[in-house]
Motif scaffolding. Sequence first.
Motif, PDB file in Angstrom:
ATOM      1  N   THR A 185       0.848  -1.198   0.000  1.00  0.00           N
ATOM      2  CA  THR A 185       0.000   0.000   0.000  1.00  0.00           C
ATOM      3  C   THR A 185       0.877   1.239   0.000  1.00  0.00           C
ATOM      4  O   THR A 185       1.959   1.254   0.598  1.00  0.00           O
ATOM      5  N   ASP A 186       0.373   2.282  -0.687  1.00  0.00           N
ATOM      6  CA  ASP A 186       1.114   3.543  -0.700  1.00  0.00           C
ATOM      7  C   ASP A 186       0.720   4.384   0.509  1.00  0.00           C
ATOM      8  O   ASP A 186       0.004   3.914   1.400  1.00  0.00           O
ATOM      9  N   ALA A 187       1.176   5.599   0.549  1.00  0.00           N
ATOM     10  CA  ALA A 187       0.920   6.469   1.702  1.00  0.00           C
ATOM     11  C   ALA A 187      -0.565   6.751   1.896  1.00  0.00           C
ATOM     12  O   ALA A 187      -1.003   7.069   3.001  1.00  0.00           O
ATOM     13  N   ASN A 188      -1.357   6.615   0.830  1.00  0.00           N
ATOM     14  CA  ASN A 188      -2.793   6.867   0.916  1.00  0.00           C
ATOM     15  C   ASN A 188      -3.601   5.601   1.159  1.00  0.00           C
ATOM     16  O   ASN A 188      -4.831   5.627   1.133  1.00  0.00           O
ATOM     17  N   GLY A 189      -2.918   4.469   1.382  1.00  0.00           N
ATOM     18  CA  GLY A 189      -3.602   3.223   1.639  1.00  0.00           C
ATOM     19  C   GLY A 189      -4.097   2.517   0.389  1.00  0.00           C
ATOM     20  O   GLY A 189      -4.867   1.565   0.475  1.00  0.00           O
ATOM     21  N   VAL A 190      -3.630   2.967  -0.786  1.00  0.00           N
ATOM     22  CA  VAL A 190      -4.045   2.362  -2.050  1.00  0.00           C
ATOM     23  C   VAL A 190      -3.140   1.170  -2.367  1.00  0.00           C
ATOM     24  O   VAL A 190      -1.917   1.269  -2.281  1.00  0.00           O
ATOM     25  N   TYR A 191      -3.776   0.045  -2.735  1.00  0.00           N
ATOM     26  CA  TYR A 191      -3.012  -1.152  -3.040  1.00  0.00           C
ATOM     27  C   TYR A 191      -2.199  -0.967  -4.316  1.00  0.00           C
ATOM     28  O   TYR A 191      -2.676  -0.442  -5.314  1.00  0.00           O
ATOM     29  N   GLN A 192      -0.971  -1.446  -4.276  1.00  0.00           N
ATOM     30  CA  GLN A 192      -0.097  -1.423  -5.435  1.00  0.00           C
ATOM     31  C   GLN A 192       0.620  -2.766  -5.548  1.00  0.00           C
ATOM     32  O   GLN A 192       0.957  -3.392  -4.542  1.00  0.00           O
ATOM     33  N   SER A 193       0.863  -3.184  -6.776  1.00  0.00           N
ATOM     34  CA  SER A 193       1.576  -4.432  -7.002  1.00  0.00           C
ATOM     35  C   SER A 193       3.072  -4.175  -7.017  1.00  0.00           C
ATOM     36  O   SER A 193       3.537  -3.115  -7.470  1.00  0.00           O
TER      37      SER A 193
END
Length: 344
Positions: A185-193
Motif C-alpha cells: 500500500t502507498d501512503a494513501n492506503g491504495v493497493y499497489q503491485s
Amino acid sequence: MKKRLAMLVLAGAMVTSSLTGCGLKDSATVATVAGDEIPAGLANFYARMTQAQYESMYSSYLGDNMWTTEASEGKTYEKLVKDEVLKDLENMYLLEDHMDDYKISLSDDEKKAIKDAAKEFSKDNDKDDKEKVSGDTEYVERYLTLATIKQKMTDAIEAEADTNVTDDEAKQKAMQYVLFSVNTTDANGVYQSLSDEEKANVKANAEAFAEGAKETSDFEGFAQTQGYTVSEASFDGEGSASVPEALAKAADALDEGGVTDCIETDNGYYVAKVTSLFDQEATEEKKQTIISQRKQDKYDEVIKGWRKKGDISVKKSVWKKVDFNDLKVTLHTEDSEESTDSAN
C-alpha cells in the motif's frame, strides 16, 4: 412487523428536482403477471424504499452521482437496482398466485399487523412526502401483504429442499499458512503491485521458507522465528474466500502434518501445513452452507418455472418514469416496539 416497518418511515424525502410533470400516474400499469396488473404506485413505493436503503449504505462511497455510475458493463446502478426491484415484485405476484399450492394464507393477526403498520406509516409522514414515493396507505398495505406472503411462501418452498448432508459431503480440513504477498500500500492506503524484481525476491523467500518448514514439526514456531505471520483456515479441495483454489488443491493432496511447496496465486505465494484431516466445527458450518444453498436453489427452481409460464410483460415507458436521480430519499431508522404477533 413493526420492527421491520420502522425502516419504511421516510424522513424528509429531500427533492433534488420536482416530480411534478414527470407523468407517472400511480394508477397506471407498470407490468402484468399472469393477468394481474402491477400498479405504478406500488412499484414506485417499493422502488423508493429500495432506493433509500441503497443511498443510506452507499451514497457516502459513490457520491451524489451514484445512480448514474456504472455498476457493470453497460448498466448503471439505477438500472441494476430497478431491474431487481421489478423482478422481485413480479415474483411476489407469482408467489401470491400459488399460495394454494402450499396451503399458505394470512392469519387475522397478520392482516391486522399489516393494516396497523400501513396506518402508522401514513401518520408518520406528511402528504407531500407520501405523494413523492406513492406512499398511500393502499400501496404500503399492498406491499406489506406481498412481502409477508413472500416470506411464508419462501419458507414453504425451501422446506422441500434436501437438508440431509453427510460428513463426507461437507468434510473440511484445517491448515496453517503463511502468505508472502506481492501487494503493498502507498501512503494513501491504495493497493499497489510489486515490481517484477520485487516479486522474484518474494518468491525466493517463500521457496526458502517452504523448504525449512518441511524440516520442522513446529510450523508456527518456525514461521515466527523468520518474522512471518501464521494464519489458520479450514478448507476442502475447492478453495474459498480465505483459501485460494491452487492452495486448497495442493493441501488437499497431503496427509496430516504435510507441508506444501511454494504455491503461486494472484495475490502472492503461499506455504501451508495441514493440521487436521477433519475439522468438526468447520464441517458443521459447511453443512449449513450447503443446506442454505440447496434451499436457495429450490426456491430459484420453482420461481424460474413459474416465470416461464407466468406471461409477464412490462410497460417500459411507465417504468422509465421512476427516476432515482429526480428524488433523494432517506430513511428514518429510530427503533420501534417489536410486535409479538405471528407476522414476525
